[in-house]
Motif scaffolding. Structure first.
Motif, PDB file in Angstrom:
ATOM      1  N   GLY A  74     -28.203  27.444 -19.757  1.00 48.36           N
ATOM      2  CA  GLY A  74     -27.576  28.205 -18.670  1.00 48.36           C
ATOM      3  C   GLY A  74     -26.086  28.000 -18.553  1.00 48.36           C
ATOM      4  O   GLY A  74     -25.417  28.706 -17.809  1.00 48.36           O
ATOM      5  N   GLY A  75     -25.552  27.017 -19.282  1.00 43.93           N
ATOM      6  CA  GLY A  75     -24.113  26.795 -19.203  1.00 43.93           C
ATOM      7  C   GLY A  75     -23.710  26.088 -17.922  1.00 43.93           C
ATOM      8  O   GLY A  75     -24.531  25.858 -17.025  1.00 43.93           O
ATOM      9  N   PHE A  80     -23.312  25.493 -11.323  1.00 40.76           N
ATOM     10  CA  PHE A  80     -22.630  25.844 -10.067  1.00 40.76           C
ATOM     11  C   PHE A  80     -23.637  26.006  -8.939  1.00 40.76           C
ATOM     12  O   PHE A  80     -23.331  25.751  -7.776  1.00 40.76           O
ATOM     13  CB  PHE A  80     -21.835  27.150 -10.227  1.00 40.76           C
ATOM     14  CG  PHE A  80     -20.667  27.062 -11.177  1.00 40.76           C
ATOM     15  CD1 PHE A  80     -20.148  25.838 -11.593  1.00 40.76           C
ATOM     16  CD2 PHE A  80     -20.074  28.220 -11.668  1.00 40.76           C
ATOM     17  CE1 PHE A  80     -19.072  25.766 -12.473  1.00 40.76           C
ATOM     18  CE2 PHE A  80     -18.984  28.168 -12.544  1.00 40.76           C
ATOM     19  CZ  PHE A  80     -18.492  26.942 -12.951  1.00 40.76           C
ATOM     20  N   TRP A 102     -12.686  28.355 -12.395  1.00 43.10           N
ATOM     21  CA  TRP A 102     -14.013  27.747 -12.494  1.00 43.10           C
ATOM     22  C   TRP A 102     -14.406  27.072 -11.198  1.00 43.10           C
ATOM     23  O   TRP A 102     -15.550  27.180 -10.747  1.00 43.10           O
ATOM     24  CB  TRP A 102     -14.086  26.787 -13.684  1.00 43.10           C
ATOM     25  CG  TRP A 102     -13.839  27.502 -14.985  1.00 43.10           C
ATOM     26  CD1 TRP A 102     -12.804  27.301 -15.848  1.00 43.10           C
ATOM     27  CD2 TRP A 102     -14.611  28.589 -15.529  1.00 43.10           C
ATOM     28  NE1 TRP A 102     -12.892  28.180 -16.900  1.00 43.10           N
ATOM     29  CE2 TRP A 102     -13.983  28.975 -16.739  1.00 43.10           C
ATOM     30  CE3 TRP A 102     -15.768  29.258 -15.126  1.00 43.10           C
ATOM     31  CZ2 TRP A 102     -14.480  30.014 -17.541  1.00 43.10           C
ATOM     32  CZ3 TRP A 102     -16.261  30.292 -15.929  1.00 43.10           C
ATOM     33  CH2 TRP A 102     -15.616  30.653 -17.107  1.00 43.10           C
ATOM     34  N   THR A 146     -13.178  19.740 -10.597  1.00 45.20           N
ATOM     35  CA  THR A 146     -13.168  20.174 -12.000  1.00 45.20           C
ATOM     36  C   THR A 146     -12.146  19.296 -12.706  1.00 45.20           C
ATOM     37  O   THR A 146     -10.958  19.367 -12.404  1.00 45.20           O
ATOM     38  CB  THR A 146     -12.757  21.663 -12.086  1.00 45.20           C
ATOM     39  OG1 THR A 146     -13.518  22.410 -11.131  1.00 45.20           O
ATOM     40  CG2 THR A 146     -12.962  22.224 -13.472  1.00 45.20           C
ATOM     41  N   ASN A 148     -10.922  19.152 -15.712  1.00 38.49           N
ATOM     42  CA  ASN A 148      -9.939  19.774 -16.607  1.00 38.49           C
ATOM     43  C   ASN A 148     -10.021  21.280 -16.450  1.00 38.49           C
ATOM     44  O   ASN A 148     -11.105  21.856 -16.562  1.00 38.49           O
ATOM     45  CB  ASN A 148     -10.229  19.382 -18.064  1.00 38.49           C
ATOM     46  CG  ASN A 148      -9.146  19.861 -19.010  1.00 38.49           C
ATOM     47  OD1 ASN A 148      -8.052  19.315 -19.036  1.00 38.49           O
ATOM     48  ND2 ASN A 148      -9.438  20.897 -19.788  1.00 38.49           N
ATOM     49  N   THR A 150      -9.414  24.459 -17.887  1.00 36.67           N
ATOM     50  CA  THR A 150      -9.313  25.054 -19.217  1.00 36.67           C
ATOM     51  C   THR A 150      -8.297  26.188 -19.292  1.00 36.67           C
ATOM     52  O   THR A 150      -7.581  26.323 -20.281  1.00 36.67           O
ATOM     53  CB  THR A 150     -10.709  25.618 -19.591  1.00 36.67           C
ATOM     54  OG1 THR A 150     -11.724  24.788 -19.022  1.00 36.67           O
ATOM     55  CG2 THR A 150     -10.897  25.681 -21.076  1.00 36.67           C
ATOM     56  N   ASP A 169     -17.318  18.843 -12.671  1.00 35.29           N
ATOM     57  CA  ASP A 169     -17.460  19.754 -13.802  1.00 35.29           C
ATOM     58  C   ASP A 169     -16.497  19.277 -14.889  1.00 35.29           C
ATOM     59  O   ASP A 169     -15.288  19.411 -14.754  1.00 35.29           O
ATOM     60  CB  ASP A 169     -17.123  21.186 -13.351  1.00 35.29           C
ATOM     61  CG  ASP A 169     -17.080  22.186 -14.517  1.00 35.29           C
ATOM     62  OD1 ASP A 169     -17.322  21.785 -15.674  1.00 35.29           O
ATOM     63  OD2 ASP A 169     -16.808  23.370 -14.251  1.00 35.29           O
ATOM     64  N   SER A 171     -16.615  20.282 -18.094  1.00 36.12           N
ATOM     65  CA  SER A 171     -16.889  21.148 -19.244  1.00 36.12           C
ATOM     66  C   SER A 171     -15.855  21.025 -20.355  1.00 36.12           C
ATOM     67  O   SER A 171     -16.196  21.021 -21.531  1.00 36.12           O
ATOM     68  CB  SER A 171     -16.963  22.612 -18.804  1.00 36.12           C
ATOM     69  OG  SER A 171     -18.122  22.833 -18.046  1.00 36.12           O
ATOM     70  N   SER A 172     -14.589  20.926 -19.980  1.00 35.38           N
ATOM     71  CA  SER A 172     -13.587  21.011 -21.054  1.00 35.38           C
ATOM     72  C   SER A 172     -12.871  19.699 -21.346  1.00 35.38           C
ATOM     73  O   SER A 172     -11.900  19.691 -22.107  1.00 35.38           O
ATOM     74  CB  SER A 172     -12.582  22.137 -20.763  1.00 35.38           C
ATOM     75  OG  SER A 172     -12.046  22.029 -19.478  1.00 35.38           O
ATOM     76  N   GLN A 192     -19.992  23.658 -25.253  1.00 38.48           N
ATOM     77  CA  GLN A 192     -19.210  24.387 -26.259  1.00 38.48           C
ATOM     78  C   GLN A 192     -17.717  24.031 -26.370  1.00 38.48           C
ATOM     79  O   GLN A 192     -16.941  24.818 -26.885  1.00 38.48           O
ATOM     80  CB  GLN A 192     -19.383  25.890 -26.050  1.00 38.48           C
ATOM     81  CG  GLN A 192     -18.820  26.455 -24.761  1.00 38.48           C
ATOM     82  CD  GLN A 192     -19.805  26.455 -23.601  1.00 38.48           C
ATOM     83  OE1 GLN A 192     -20.837  25.830 -23.683  1.00 38.48           O
ATOM     84  NE2 GLN A 192     -19.459  27.127 -22.531  1.00 38.48           N
ATOM     85  N   LYS A 193     -17.332  22.856 -25.864  1.00 39.53           N
ATOM     86  CA  LYS A 193     -15.966  22.404 -26.140  1.00 39.53           C
ATOM     87  C   LYS A 193     -16.033  21.110 -26.966  1.00 39.53           C
ATOM     88  O   LYS A 193     -15.899  21.151 -28.181  1.00 39.53           O
ATOM     89  CB  LYS A 193     -15.167  22.209 -24.850  1.00 39.53           C
ATOM     90  CG  LYS A 193     -14.639  23.538 -24.286  1.00 39.53           C
ATOM     91  CD  LYS A 193     -15.509  24.060 -23.186  1.00 39.53           C
ATOM     92  CE  LYS A 193     -14.798  24.977 -22.227  1.00 39.53           C
ATOM     93  NZ  LYS A 193     -14.940  26.400 -22.515  1.00 39.53           N
TER      94      LYS A 193
ATOM     95  N   ASN B 234     -21.250  34.594 -18.484  1.00 38.06           N
ATOM     96  CA  ASN B 234     -20.709  33.299 -18.933  1.00 38.06           C
ATOM     97  C   ASN B 234     -20.951  33.175 -20.434  1.00 38.06           C
ATOM     98  O   ASN B 234     -21.391  34.126 -21.083  1.00 38.06           O
ATOM     99  CB  ASN B 234     -21.301  32.138 -18.132  1.00 38.06           C
ATOM    100  CG  ASN B 234     -22.726  31.825 -18.514  1.00 38.06           C
ATOM    101  OD1 ASN B 234     -23.485  32.730 -18.879  1.00 38.06           O
ATOM    102  ND2 ASN B 234     -23.097  30.559 -18.439  1.00 38.06           N
ATOM    103  N   THR B 235     -20.641  32.033 -20.989  1.00 34.09           N
ATOM    104  CA  THR B 235     -20.775  31.872 -22.436  1.00 34.09           C
ATOM    105  C   THR B 235     -22.229  32.027 -22.857  1.00 34.09           C
ATOM    106  O   THR B 235     -23.083  31.261 -22.408  1.00 34.09           O
ATOM    107  CB  THR B 235     -20.278  30.479 -22.869  1.00 34.09           C
ATOM    108  OG1 THR B 235     -19.077  30.171 -22.169  1.00 34.09           O
ATOM    109  CG2 THR B 235     -20.019  30.449 -24.367  1.00 34.09           C
TER     110      THR B 235
HETATM  111  C1  LIG Z   1     -14.097  23.987 -16.668  1.00 35.35           C
HETATM  112  C2  LIG Z   1     -15.147  25.012 -16.955  1.00 35.35           C
HETATM  113  N1  LIG Z   1     -16.213  25.128 -16.129  1.00 35.35           N
HETATM  114  C3  LIG Z   1     -17.178  26.034 -16.337  1.00 35.35           C
HETATM  115  C4  LIG Z   1     -17.140  26.901 -17.392  1.00 35.35           C
HETATM  116  C5  LIG Z   1     -18.242  27.901 -17.573  1.00 35.35           C
HETATM  117  O1  LIG Z   1     -19.072  27.461 -18.591  1.00 35.35           O
HETATM  118  P1  LIG Z   1     -20.288  28.334 -19.137  1.00 35.35           P
HETATM  119  O2  LIG Z   1     -19.707  29.511 -19.817  1.00 35.35           O
HETATM  120  O3  LIG Z   1     -20.973  27.394 -20.071  1.00 35.35           O
HETATM  121  O4  LIG Z   1     -21.137  28.719 -17.993  1.00 35.35           O
HETATM  122  C6  LIG Z   1     -16.064  26.821 -18.292  1.00 35.35           C
HETATM  123  C7  LIG Z   1     -16.013  27.739 -19.450  1.00 35.35           C
HETATM  124  O5  LIG Z   1     -15.065  27.794 -20.182  1.00 35.35           O
HETATM  125  C8  LIG Z   1     -15.047  25.857 -18.063  1.00 35.35           C
HETATM  126  O6  LIG Z   1     -13.998  25.744 -18.898  1.00 35.35           O
END
Ligand SMILES: Cc1ncc(COP(=O)(O)O)c(C=O)c1O
Ligand SMILES: Cc1ncc(COP(=O)(O)O)c(C=O)c1O
Ligand SMILES: [Mg+2]
Ligand SMILES: [Mg+2]
Ligand SMILES: [Mg+2]
Ligand SMILES: [Mg+2]
Lengths: 354, 354
Positions: A74-75, A80, A102, A146, A148, A150, A169, A171-172, A192-193, B234-235
Motif C-alpha cells: 500500500g505504500g 497515512f 507528504w 516527516t 525527510n 523528498t 514517515d 520514506s525517503s 522504493q528509495k 501513489n507509487t
Molecule cells: C516522504 C514521503 N512520504 C510518503 C510518500 C508516498 O509514498 P507511496 O507512494 O509509497 O505511498 C513519499 C513518496 O515519494 C515520500 O517521499
C-alpha cells in the motif's frame, strides 16, 4: 553505459542486488522455480521474510527492544490512514508537523479519524525549511512528522521530545543516517528509495503502543494482526520483500547505517559545496535544514537551462529535474548512488561555469 | 530440470514472461536502467500501466462499457474491506454467499461496516459444494460471492441475477474462462494466480456504481480516487504491474480468455477423468461444482500416501499437497500450467495403480 541515476523514487538500487534479483526470477535458491511462482508459505520464502525483518531491526539497532518490523503493501500512503486507525483514540487527537506535500496528505487522512492539530507549518516559504520551537499539545495521542521532505530537499536533524507517541514517515531517508531509533514509537517508509523496489512498505512499531484506541480496526489495517502473522496475514509482495532483503544485506555488509552515513555525508558535502561555491547555482532549502538525500537547487541564470540540461544528458545524468511544485533541479542521492555519480554531476556544474 | 508447478498461489507463470521480467530487472526498455529503479511517472512505465489496464478490459470484453481497471496493492484481502467502504451505504446492508474461508474473511470485514446477511453457506460439508437456490434480499446494496474456492476446489458455474450490485472475488479463476463479465459491478483478484506475481491487486469496477454510499472514504481506499489517477494516486507496485502486463499480453497472443478456456477444459478433463476412473483416488468437491483451476482429491487408501508422494517427487511434481483444512491433494492448474504437467501427474496416478 549505465546512467547516473538521480531518480527521486523509485530509485537506484545496488547493481549486485539487481543482478541477484534478476537471477531469482528464473531460478530462486537453486530450486528450479522462479521466486515469483512459489508459495509464500514455502520454507525458502518464509526464511526471506524472517531475514528481512531481522535485518531491519538489526540495522536500526532496535533488536530486543520491543519493536516489530513489518513488510506490508500500500505504500507510505496507506500508512497515512493506518497511523490514526492504530494510534488515535476514539474521540482522540493527534498533532502533526506540516513540512510539505507528504505531511499534508498524512494530515488529510488523519482528519477523517478525529481532531488534528497542526503544530507548525513551513508552507509560507514553499516548505524550504523545517519549523522549530513548536509545542506539542499534552493531550495528543501522537505526534507525526516527516523526517525527510523528498520534494523540497529538507530534512529534520532532531526530533522533539514529548509525552505523546512519536510517529515518523521516513520514506525517503530511512537507513541513511544514525539516529536513536528507539525514540520513535512508529516508523514507516515506502521501500522504493533506500530499501528496495516499489510495492513493499516497511513499518517498525513498538508493540506496547498498540491496541489502545478502542477502535474496531479492519484486519488488513491492524498492525497487531500483521505482527501476529509475521507479515503473512495475506500474500505478501514476495518480490519486493526479497529485493529489500538483498538491499538490507548489502547495507549491512557495507557497515550498516553508520557506514553508509559517512558515504552519504561525503556525497552531500561534495554537491552542496559546489552549489554554494559555483555562482551559477543556488540551493533551495535553508542551509541548516538541507537534506542529505535530496538536494534541491536552481540556476541563478535561467537562460543557461538548455545548455546545462544538454551537458547533463551528455554526461549520462538521469532524473535530476526538480519536482513541478519547486522547479529547478533535484539530485536524489540515496544509499545506492555512488560518489562517482555525484562527482559526475559536479563536473558538469563546473563545466557550465568555465 | 524445471518442475511441474501445481502451486496454489503464488503460482506458475509463462516461461517467456519470466525471461522478459528477468531481463527488465537489469535493463528495461533498452534505457540502460532497471525497471525497478525508474520513476513510475516516466513515460516508459506510464505506458506499461496503460497497456496493462487496457488489456484487462479487452480480455474481459469490457471495453467501452463504463468499466475501469485498476492495479492496486494490498491483495484481495484489502478488497474485503474496500468493497463495503465503497459500496455499502451508511446504515446499509450487504448479502454474502459463504463458500469457504475466503468468503468468510470477506464477511468478517464487511460486518464492521453494517448489516451482513449470509444468504447461504456450504460450511456444513466443509465447503465441498456451491449452495444453490438462495434468495438475495431486495434491500441489499450488493451481493458478494467468490467465483472459485481455491482451498476446496469448487467453482461457481453461474451467477445469480438480482437488483443488487453483483460483486465477485475472482482471485483464483479470473481470465480462465469465458463469462459475461458485464453482469458484474465489481470484480477483484489478487494477481498471484492467473495474472502475475504477488503484490498487485486487480480491481474492475463499473464507474457509475461508485460514490453513492454517503461514507467518507480514506483516499487510499477510495476507488474513485484511484480511477481519477489511473492507478497512480501513489507509487504503484511497478514490478508486479509490469509482469502482469506481460502475462496478459501472453494470454492475448494465445487467443485470450476463449483460447485459454479450451486448454483449461482439456487439462481439467484429463485430471478429473483419472480421479474418477482410478480406484485409488476420489474427488473432494461435488462433481457439478468442480473447479477447473484447483482439483482437490484424496487417496482411497491412505497407506499408499508415502508411495504416491515419492512417485510425485521423482516425477518433479511440485505443490500438490492439499490445504491443511481439506487434506489430501490439490492440483492447481492455472492458465500458465501446460497440459504436459497435468499429463505428468496423471501418469503418476496411473503408475500407482499398476
Ligand atoms: C516522504 C514521503 N512520504 C510518503 C510518500 C508516498 O509514498 P507511496 O507512494 O509509497 O505511498 C513519499 C513518496 O515519494 C515520500 O517521499
Ligand atoms: C479466492 C481468494 N480470495 C482471496 C484470497 C486472498 O488474497 P490475498 O492473499 O492477495 O489477500 C485468496 C488467496 O489465495 C483467494 O484464493
Ligand atoms: Mg516517546
Ligand atoms: Mg552558488
Ligand atoms: Mg446487475
Ligand atoms: Mg476414483
Amino acid at each position: 553505459m549505465k546512467k547516473h541515476n538521480f531518480s527521486a523514487g523509485p530509485s537506484i538500487l545496488p547493481q549486485e542486488v539487481l543482478q541477484k534479483a534478476s537471477e531469482a526470477i528464473l531460478n530462486f535458491n537453486d530450486e528450479n522455480l522462479s521466486l515469483i511462482e512459489i508459495s509464500h508459505r514455502s520454507p525458502a520464502f518464509v526464511a526471506v521474510m524472517e531475514k528481512a525483518s531481522n535485518l531491519v531491526l538489526e540495522l536500526l539497532n532496535l533488536e530486543n527492544k520491543g519493536y516489530s518490523a513489518l513488510f506490508l503493501q500500500g505504500g507510505a500512503s496507506l500508512e497515512f490512514l493506518m497511523t490514526p486507525y492504530n494510534l488515535m483514540k476514539e474521540g482522540g487527537k493527534a498533532a502533526y508537523l506540516d513540512t510539505g506535500a507528504w505531511s499534508s496528505k498524512a494530515i488529510k487522512e488523519a482528519k477523517l479519524f478525529g481532531d488534528v492539530e497542526i503544530v507548525a507549518s513551513s508552507k509560507d516559504k514553499n516548505y524550504n525549511y523545517i519549523p522549530k520551537g513548536f509545542e506539542i499539545p499534552v493531550d495528543a495521542d501522537y505526534f507525526h512528522c516527516t523526517s525527510n521532505n523528498t520534494i523540497y530537499g529538507t530534512q529534520m536533524k532532531s526530533f522533539p521530545k514529548s509525552d505523546s507517541l512519536l510517529v515518523c514517515d521516513m520514506s525517503s531517508d530511512i537507513f541513511s543516517r544514525s539516529l536513536d531509533f528507539s525514540q520513535f514509537d512508529l516508523i514507516y517508509a515506502g521501500a522504493q528509495k533506500n530499501m528496495g523496489p516499489a510495492g513493499a512498505t516497511l513499518v517498525v512499531v513498538k508493540d506496547d503502543v498498540l491496541g489502545k484506541t478502542g477502535r474496531k480496526i479492519p484486519s488488513m489495517l491492524d498492525y497487531q494482526i500483521h505482527i501476529s502473522k509475521d507479515s503473512m496475514f495475506n500474500t505478501p509482495p514476495v518480490f519486493a520483500v526479497y529485493v529489500s532483503m538483498l538491499t538490507l544485506q548489502w547495507l549491512k555488509n557495507l557497515g550498516g547505517v553508520a557506514g553508509i552515513e559517512k558515504i552519504n555525508n561525503a556525497k552531500a558535502a561534495l554537491l552542496y559545496d559546489e552549489i554554494d561555491s559555483n555562482p551559477l547555482f543556488k540551493g533551495v532549502a535553508e542551509k541548516e535544514d538541507r537534506s542529505n538525500m535530496n538536494a534541491t537547487f536552481v540556476l541563478t541564470d535561467e537562460t543557461l537551462k538548455d545548455k546545462f540540461d544538454a551537458l547533463c544528458k551528455a554526461a549520462g545524468l538521469s532524473g535530476i529535474n526538480g519536482h513541478r511544485s519547486v522547479g529547478g533541479y533535484r539530485a536524489s542521492m540515496y544509499n545506492a548512488l555512488p560518489l562517482e555519480s555525484v562527482q559526475a554531476l559536479v563536473n558538469v556544474m563546473k563545466e557550465l561555469n568555465k
